[in-house]
Structures are given as C-alpha cells and as structure tokens.
Scaffold this active site. Structure first.
Site, PDB file in Angstrom:
ATOM      1  N   CYS A   1      28.489  40.451  44.021  1.00 43.96           N
ATOM      2  CA  CYS A   1      27.457  39.511  44.462  1.00 43.96           C
ATOM      3  C   CYS A   1      26.811  40.080  45.710  1.00 43.96           C
ATOM      4  CB  CYS A   1      28.057  38.133  44.761  1.00 43.96           C
ATOM      5  SG  CYS A   1      26.828  36.963  45.395  1.00 43.96           S
TER       6      CYS A   1
ATOM      7  N   ASN B   1      33.139  41.743  38.437  1.00 43.81           N
ATOM      8  CA  ASN B   1      33.427  40.697  37.455  1.00 43.81           C
ATOM      9  C   ASN B   1      34.631  41.081  36.592  1.00 43.81           C
ATOM     10  OD1 ASN B   1      31.025  38.785  37.604  1.00 43.81           O
ATOM     11  ND2 ASN B   1      29.976  40.736  37.383  1.00 43.81           N
TER      12      ASN B   1
ATOM     13  N   HIS C   1      35.785  36.517  39.072  1.00 48.51           N
ATOM     14  CA  HIS C   1      35.814  37.849  39.664  1.00 48.51           C
ATOM     15  C   HIS C   1      37.267  38.221  39.911  1.00 48.51           C
ATOM     16  CE1 HIS C   1      31.388  38.325  41.027  1.00 48.51           C
ATOM     17  NE2 HIS C   1      31.454  37.433  40.059  1.00 48.51           N
TER      18      HIS C   1
END
Length: 314
Positions: free
Chosen positions: A253, A262, A222
């Site tokens: 998340c 991401n 990430h």
C-alpha cells in the site's frame, strides 16, 4: 509407479466447496511498484492470468495519475482487454470523475476505496472518514443507476499504523454504510497485515449481527506477520467464499509504509487444492505467469509456492 500428485487432497468439514479468487495483482500489485510497468506488459499479464483460469481480475485504477502514476495508463490499457470473454475486469474509481472515465471505456464493474479509520482516510483520501463516505454515495448511486456491479473496499479493518487497534464496531459502521449505499460486495482489508484468526471471526460475526450477510463479504489479507493463510482459513470456516489475492504476492500500500505484500494467489491456490476446494485455477500456468512477471520486474517472486514449484521445474 507414478507418484501421487501434490498437494494431497484432504477435505475439511464445513468449508465452502468453491472459492472465487478476486485477483488484484494488476491493480493493487503494480500500483506499488517504484516505476511504471509498460502498458503492453500489463495487458499480457492480465491475459496470462485469465488463461490460468482466474475469472475476476482487477485491471486498473481510474485514480488521478498524480496520485498513482503507476496506473496512469488506464485509458490505454482497458481497451486492450476487450477480447477477454467470461472474465470480470473491475476497476477502481475514487470519485465521479473516475467513474465517468471508466464508463466511457465500457467498464461494467467498479470498486470504491473506503477506510475504517480517520487517519488512513486523511492519508489516502485527504478527507475525514465521513467526508470520504459522502463522496462515494453519489458515485455508487450513479454506478447502480447505470447497471454496474460495485465493490466497496474497506481498508484498515484490523489495525492502523497511526491509531493501532481498530474497534470492531467502527469497521461495522463503515461496512453497513457502504451496503446501504448499494455496494454489491465488500472487501475487508487487513492493510498492514496485523489480523489474527480470532479477530477475523469476531468481525465477521459482528457484521452478520448488523445485517451484513456473509455472501457479500470478501477478505483481503496482507502477509506482514505471516498470518494471511491462517486468517483466510478462519474466514472460510465462517462461510466466506471470495478471497482477494495477488499473483506472485505483488503489492502493498503506497500510503501505509508498514504494509507488505498481498497474500500470494499461488499460496492460496495450493492451500485450497489441498482442502479439495474448487477455484478453477491452473496452478502450473499461474506459477509460470508469476515467474514471467517477476522477470519483467527484475526480482524474484516473494510467493513461497512460486519459489518451490519453479525450483522443482529446474
């Protein structure tokens, strides 16, 4: 005179010749949206990604709808992908019930989702770390008995929002356990984006020392602190050839609020093209796909490459 194509290709020594991109946008990206994306849009998104040359596209999750309502349409979505040929469509399963649902639809590739820390295991799986691994053992065993390919995700490999720095040996123990269960591949997750290149290299070396070969490892970074590409480059130097990325930089998340998007697939492809590393991905088509998806979501893509290339075309 035609200007040379960009990026200029300047290979670096001792890097892989080819990288397989494990596209996670349709699953890891869309699961973090505030509202559910229509099933037809998801199916078109996956088809467009395949058309852009991505050969592994993580399609959806068979997690209980109460946990991840954004992916509650897995049974409706997966049959819409039956016309895709030569594209691997792994799906996430949390337990035996999720595996049975996936098998009933003909899924041949699955992923299980483990944690390297106690805190995240409790937050994400409502179990201790060892209890969660015990749940996955029969799931992986049955999947292998059915001839499925199994990926093991390991979250919080480099840092945890509750526990801070995560000891390397702790991550190695979880990874070794998943390999011993029968996982064909592991994805090392930097869930909150705190990894740095030296840390990446240390973990990869420690895994090798414990008998986990590089060819079963993928990396999942990430970009919280802007380190995702630097960390990817370090992994490539070590010999890793599988890199997770999300078209347009979608995702985060839902169980770790400090986790931002991401690594954008376009940013990764731009870097790999400049290094002369093959991916099979058409960057123009991929960028157009992410621009289209951003329009469906009603906001611009966070990917720097998408923004640069889409602005150039205007």
């Amino acid at each position: 005179m035609t200007a040379p194509e960009l990026p200029m290709v300047v290979p670096a020594q001792d890097l892989p010749q080819r990288v397989r991109i494990h596209e996670v946008g349709p699953r890891d990206g869309l699961q973090n949206e505030k509202s559910a994306v229509p099933t037809g849009i998801k199916a078109e998104f996956i088809h467009r990604l395949a058309d852009a040359g991505l050969t592994t596209v993580e399609a959806t999750s068979f997690v209980h709808p109460e946990w991840v309502p954004q992916l509650a349409d897995a049974e409706q979505l997966f049959p819409l992908l039956g016309d895709l040929r030569g594209v691997a469509l792994p799906v996430l399963v949390p337990n035996r019930r999720g595996l049975d649902r996936a098998l009933a639809l003909g899924a041949r590739r699955i992923a299980v989702f483990a944690s390297a820390t106690e805190s995240f295991a409790k937050a994400n799986l409502n179990r201790t770390l060892d209890e969660s691994l015990a749940v996955f053992d029969p799931v992986v065993g049955h999947a292998k008995h059915e001839g499925l390919w199994v990926r093991g995700y390991v979250s919080m490999c480099f840092g945890d929002p509750w526990e801070g720095a995560v000891p390397v040996h702790q991550v190695v123990r979880v990874c070794r356990t998943l390999v011993d269960m029968g996982c064909d591949e592991l994805s090392l997750g930097d869930t909150i984006g705190v990894a740095t290149p030296g840390h990446v290299l240390e973990l990869l070396a420690a895994l090798n020392e414990e008998g986990v070969p590089t060819n079963v490892l993928g990396v999942h970074f990430h970009d919280t602190y802007g380190q995702a590409l630097a960390n990817t480059y370090a992994a490539l130097e070590h010999g890793v050839t599988t890199v997770d990325a999300s078209a347009g930089g979608l995702g985060g998340c839902p169980y770790a609020k400090s986790a931002t998007g991401n690594l954008a697939t376009e940013d990764l492809v731009w870097m790999l093209q400049g290094l002369g590393i093959e991916t099979g991905v058409d960057l123009g088509r991929l960028t157009a796909t992410s621009v289209w998806m951003a329009e469906q979501l009603g906001r611009p893509s966070p990917s720097r490459t998408v923004r640069a290339l889409s602005h150039k075309d205007q």
